[in-house]
Design an enzyme around this catalytic site. Structure first.
Site, short mmCIF file in Angstrom:
data_model
loop_
_atom_site.label_atom_id
_atom_site.label_comp_id
_atom_site.label_asym_id
_atom_site.label_seq_id
_atom_site.Cartn_x
_atom_site.Cartn_y
_atom_site.Cartn_z
N HIS A 97 0.95 -1.27 -0.10
CA HIS A 97 -0.03 -0.02 -0.04
C HIS A 97 0.88 1.34 0.04
CE1 HIS A 97 -4.48 0.99 1.05
NE2 HIS A 97 -4.05 1.54 -0.05
N ASP A 120 -9.92 -0.62 3.69
CA ASP A 120 -8.64 -1.23 4.27
C ASP A 120 -9.07 -1.86 5.84
OD1 ASP A 120 -5.94 -1.51 5.33
OD2 ASP A 120 -5.34 0.13 3.86
N HIS A 122 -6.76 -1.72 8.01
CA HIS A 122 -6.09 -0.84 8.68
C HIS A 122 -6.22 0.39 8.47
CE1 HIS A 122 -3.86 -4.72 7.71
NE2 HIS A 122 -3.67 -4.69 9.27
N ASP A 124 -3.68 2.68 7.99
CA ASP A 124 -2.53 3.23 7.18
C ASP A 124 -2.25 4.89 7.55
OD1 ASP A 124 -2.44 0.84 6.40
OD2 ASP A 124 -3.07 1.22 4.15
N HIS A 137 4.17 0.88 4.42
CA HIS A 137 2.89 0.47 4.07
C HIS A 137 1.61 0.85 5.06
CE1 HIS A 137 1.67 -3.98 5.30
NE2 HIS A 137 2.24 -3.17 6.23
N ASP A 223 -7.36 -1.95 -0.55
CA ASP A 223 -6.40 -2.90 -0.06
C ASP A 223 -7.30 -4.17 -0.03
OD1 ASP A 223 -4.95 -4.38 1.90
OD2 ASP A 223 -3.91 -2.51 2.59
N ASP A 225 -6.80 -6.41 1.81
CA ASP A 225 -7.20 -7.07 3.26
C ASP A 225 -8.37 -6.55 3.85
OD1 ASP A 225 -6.24 -4.62 4.45
OD2 ASP A 225 -4.41 -5.21 4.73
N GLU A 268 -1.67 -5.20 -2.02
CA GLU A 268 -1.43 -5.90 -1.07
C GLU A 268 -2.02 -7.29 -1.28
OE1 GLU A 268 0.30 -5.42 1.67
OE2 GLU A 268 0.06 -3.29 1.82
MN LIG Z 1 -3.55 -0.75 3.49
#
Ligand SMILES: [Mn+2]
Length: 296
Positions: A97, A120, A122, A124, A137, A223, A225, A268
């Site tokens: 990312h 995402d 997360h 980030d 990332h 992303d 994930d 990712e």
């Molecule tokens: Mn990310």
């Protein structure tokens, strides 16, 4: 007819797992160009951005890769800005990312305000001071909104690339403690998995998209994930409890209906950790939904 410029970014320097540099190959191999053509897009594959091979760099990783990531993102920016200038929709294939430092800066090159939909697990939203790992990332959204290491916030041009009020984050379920504080203080609209569970993805997606509907262009940063690892096992930092297959599709369909999608990155994907390339196949399907593919 929409004209798409595919830009591969085989960058794996923003995190520690090996394999995410093979993401562009995995997505192309899964039939990206053919599927986009069937949707009615015209396709130009602009190849890959040149990235330093990890094995030629110092082995410490983390922040030690900052110069190489900056150099890579300058190239990502150049390729993306060229596509935007030529009226194409750049579709960036990550890579981790950290490539978003380049992709979003390219998207925001027109001078007008550019919206960002950051999907995402997360945030980030780390800076070198808040990050437990130093992995780059985990920092792009903070840097793009003007926070963190000057090497990142000053990339291409000084200052923030997008405004806090023009960013929405969707799918979050894993934040580092100081990152969480920073994200809360920023006032950026964050839709966590808890909120998606409670209100449903339909209501959340429509509200998020409505915040950016007035903007001339929106960049979608997907992303993989953000999806539940049962749907998308081929990611470097899986977190349980993510978006289902249908939730992710409805989100992308709502984005296609509600904002002017000017550019996309999908990041990712780690083919080494994947099962028979299914995460790359799912990435293609979600990109198609984000570009307006509908069932009926
Ligand atoms: Mn990310």
């Amino acid at each position: 007819m929409r004209s798409i410029c595919i830009i591969g970014v085989p960058l794996d320097l923003g995190q520690s797992r090996r394999g995410v540099d093979m993401g562009p190959s995995a997505i192309r191999y899964a039939g990206l160009d053919r599927r986009l053509e069937r949707l009615g897009c015209s396709i130009r594959d602009c190849g890959n951005v040149e990235i330093r091979v990890r094995d030629t760099l110092p082995q410490e990783g983390g922040l030690a890769f900052m110069p190489a990531v900056v150099e890579a993102c300058e190239r990502v920016y150049a390729a993306g800005a060229r596509a935007v200038d030529e009226g194409d929709v750049p579709l960036f294939l990550g890579g981790d990312h950290s490539i978003a430092l380049g992709t979003v800066t390219a998207a925001a090159t027109g001078g007008d305000r550019t919206g960002v939909i950051w999907i995402d697990a997360h945030g980030d939203f780390n800076t070198p001071e808040t990050s437990p790992s130093g992995n780059l990332h985990g920092m792009p959204l903070a840097a793009l909104t003007g926070r963190g290491a000057p090497e990142l916030t000053e990339l291409i041009r000084p200052g923030r690339k997008v405004a806090d009020e023009d960013v929405v984050v969707i799918g979050v379920r894993d934040l580092d403690p100081l990152e969480r504080e920073g994200l809360r203080e920023s006032g950026i609209a964050v839709y966590t998995m808890r909120e998606i569970d409670r209100r449903g993805i339909g209501a959340v997606a429509e509200e998020a998209v409505a915040k950016l509907a007035h903007l001339p262009r929106v960049h979608v940063s997907l992303d993989m994930d953000s999806l539940d690892p049962r749907e998308a096992p081929g990611v470097g930092t899986p977190v349980p409890g993510g978006l289902s297959y249908r939730e992710a599709h409805l989100l992308m369909e709502t984005i296609a209906d509600g904002v002017r999608v000017g550019s996309i990155d999908v990041v990712e994907i780690n083919p080494i950790l994947d099962e028979r390339n299914r995460t790359a196949q799912l990435a293609i399907e979600l990109v198609l939904s984000g570009l307006g593919k509908s069932i009926l």
